[in-house]
Scaffold this motif. Sequence first.
Motif, PDB file in Angstrom:
ATOM      1  N   GLU A   8     -13.036  -2.306  19.777  1.00  0.00           N
ATOM      2  CA  GLU A   8     -13.259  -3.422  18.849  1.00  0.00           C
ATOM      3  C   GLU A   8     -14.154  -3.046  17.667  1.00  0.00           C
ATOM      4  OE1 GLU A   8     -11.937  -6.765  19.106  1.00  0.00           O
ATOM      5  OE2 GLU A   8     -10.669  -5.630  20.472  1.00  0.00           O
ATOM      6  N   PHE A   9     -15.177  -2.246  17.896  1.00  0.00           N
ATOM      7  CA  PHE A   9     -16.181  -1.996  16.864  1.00  0.00           C
ATOM      8  C   PHE A   9     -16.255  -0.544  16.401  1.00  0.00           C
ATOM      9  CE2 PHE A   9     -17.637  -5.785  19.115  1.00  0.00           C
ATOM     10  CZ  PHE A   9     -17.764  -6.666  18.050  1.00  0.00           C
ATOM     11  N   GLY A  10     -15.420   0.317  16.975  1.00  0.00           N
ATOM     12  CA  GLY A  10     -15.455   1.732  16.620  1.00  0.00           C
ATOM     13  C   GLY A  10     -15.113   2.027  15.174  1.00  0.00           C
ATOM     14  N   GLY A  11     -14.399   1.132  14.528  1.00  0.00           N
ATOM     15  CA  GLY A  11     -14.024   1.332  13.129  1.00  0.00           C
ATOM     16  C   GLY A  11     -15.010   0.757  12.132  1.00  0.00           C
ATOM     17  N   ALA A  12     -16.139   0.288  12.608  1.00  0.00           N
ATOM     18  CA  ALA A  12     -17.124  -0.317  11.702  1.00  0.00           C
ATOM     19  C   ALA A  12     -17.683   0.728  10.738  1.00  0.00           C
ATOM     20  CB  ALA A  12     -18.262  -0.948  12.505  1.00  0.00           C
ATOM     21  N   GLU A  13     -17.656   0.405   9.458  1.00  0.00           N
ATOM     22  CA  GLU A  13     -18.192   1.282   8.426  1.00  0.00           C
ATOM     23  C   GLU A  13     -19.636   0.859   8.147  1.00  0.00           C
ATOM     24  OE1 GLU A  13     -16.726   3.921   7.135  1.00  0.00           O
ATOM     25  OE2 GLU A  13     -14.913   3.581   8.312  1.00  0.00           O
ATOM     26  N   LEU A  21     -22.707   3.499  16.973  1.00  0.00           N
ATOM     27  CA  LEU A  21     -22.867   3.633  18.427  1.00  0.00           C
ATOM     28  C   LEU A  21     -23.797   2.560  18.992  1.00  0.00           C
ATOM     29  CD1 LEU A  21     -23.074   7.513  18.827  1.00  0.00           C
ATOM     30  CD2 LEU A  21     -21.150   6.007  19.370  1.00  0.00           C
ATOM     31  N   ARG A  22     -24.831   2.219  18.245  1.00  0.00           N
ATOM     32  CA  ARG A  22     -25.743   1.154  18.687  1.00  0.00           C
ATOM     33  C   ARG A  22     -25.002  -0.169  18.718  1.00  0.00           C
ATOM     34  NH1 ARG A  22     -29.343   0.944  21.962  1.00  0.00           N
ATOM     35  NH2 ARG A  22     -30.118   2.868  21.056  1.00  0.00           N
ATOM     36  N   LEU A  23     -24.161  -0.438  17.724  1.00  0.00           N
ATOM     37  CA  LEU A  23     -23.360  -1.664  17.702  1.00  0.00           C
ATOM     38  C   LEU A  23     -22.463  -1.734  18.937  1.00  0.00           C
ATOM     39  CD1 LEU A  23     -22.109  -4.211  16.443  1.00  0.00           C
ATOM     40  CD2 LEU A  23     -20.654  -2.675  15.070  1.00  0.00           C
ATOM     41  N   ILE A  24     -21.815  -0.637  19.271  1.00  0.00           N
ATOM     42  CA  ILE A  24     -20.933  -0.611  20.440  1.00  0.00           C
ATOM     43  C   ILE A  24     -21.730  -0.859  21.714  1.00  0.00           C
ATOM     44  CG2 ILE A  24     -19.454   0.900  21.832  1.00  0.00           C
ATOM     45  CD1 ILE A  24     -18.578   2.167  19.093  1.00  0.00           C
ATOM     46  N   LEU A  71     -18.466  -7.331  11.784  1.00  0.00           N
ATOM     47  CA  LEU A  71     -17.369  -8.017  12.479  1.00  0.00           C
ATOM     48  C   LEU A  71     -15.969  -7.677  11.978  1.00  0.00           C
ATOM     49  CD1 LEU A  71     -18.798 -11.585  13.101  1.00  0.00           C
ATOM     50  CD2 LEU A  71     -18.486  -9.722  14.719  1.00  0.00           C
ATOM     51  N   GLN A  72     -15.840  -7.025  10.815  1.00  0.00           N
ATOM     52  CA  GLN A  72     -14.514  -6.756  10.265  1.00  0.00           C
ATOM     53  C   GLN A  72     -13.601  -5.997  11.221  1.00  0.00           C
ATOM     54  OE1 GLN A  72     -13.411  -8.126   7.284  1.00  0.00           O
ATOM     55  NE2 GLN A  72     -11.497  -7.569   8.290  1.00  0.00           N
ATOM     56  N   PRO A  73     -14.072  -4.935  11.880  1.00  0.00           N
ATOM     57  CA  PRO A  73     -13.159  -4.244  12.802  1.00  0.00           C
ATOM     58  C   PRO A  73     -12.729  -5.132  13.969  1.00  0.00           C
ATOM     59  CG  PRO A  73     -15.263  -3.066  12.639  1.00  0.00           C
ATOM     60  CD  PRO A  73     -15.342  -4.266  11.776  1.00  0.00           C
ATOM     61  N   HIS A  74     -13.614  -5.978  14.446  1.00  0.00           N
ATOM     62  CA  HIS A  74     -13.286  -6.903  15.537  1.00  0.00           C
ATOM     63  C   HIS A  74     -12.242  -7.917  15.064  1.00  0.00           C
ATOM     64  CE1 HIS A  74     -13.638  -9.493  18.972  1.00  0.00           C
ATOM     65  NE2 HIS A  74     -14.205 -10.459  18.276  1.00  0.00           N
ATOM     66  N   GLY A  80      -4.514  -8.111  15.052  1.00  0.00           N
ATOM     67  CA  GLY A  80      -3.474  -7.226  15.552  1.00  0.00           C
ATOM     68  C   GLY A  80      -2.896  -7.661  16.884  1.00  0.00           C
ATOM     69  N   ARG A  81      -3.647  -8.452  17.624  1.00  0.00           N
ATOM     70  CA  ARG A  81      -3.181  -8.926  18.927  1.00  0.00           C
ATOM     71  C   ARG A  81      -2.327 -10.178  18.822  1.00  0.00           C
ATOM     72  NH1 ARG A  81      -8.345  -6.918  20.534  1.00  0.00           N
ATOM     73  NH2 ARG A  81      -9.383  -8.880  20.077  1.00  0.00           N
ATOM     74  N   THR A  82      -2.290 -10.824  17.669  1.00  0.00           N
ATOM     75  CA  THR A  82      -1.517 -12.064  17.537  1.00  0.00           C
ATOM     76  C   THR A  82      -0.090 -11.800  17.188  1.00  0.00           C
ATOM     77  OG1 THR A  82      -2.149 -12.329  15.227  1.00  0.00           O
ATOM     78  CG2 THR A  82      -3.494 -13.442  16.896  1.00  0.00           C
TER      79      THR A  82
END
Length: 82
Positions: A8-13, A21-24, A71-74, A80-82
């Motif tokens: 969910e958050f790995g793509g956060a810029e 990594l802290r966000l994850i 939150l953008q990557p989330h 993408g799931r819809t």
Amino acid sequence: MANWAGDEFGGAELGDGRVRLRLIKLATRFAEQPTASIPGACGDWAETVAAYRFFDQARAGKRGLNWQSILQPHMDCTQGRT
């Protein structure tokens, strides 16, 4: 749970891989204990301090993180799931 947070958050810029990594890690902790306080969700005092340091990065004089960049990557994963 960690795999979910990474997906969910790995793509956060966020300008620094350590901050991502802290966000994850925070997302994992909060997902595991959604009703806990920050100290209650974090494993120990050091992790609690690291969480508050992460949130402090939102100040303009610091890294200037904002909710959109976090939150953008989330949101992208959710669409993408819809």
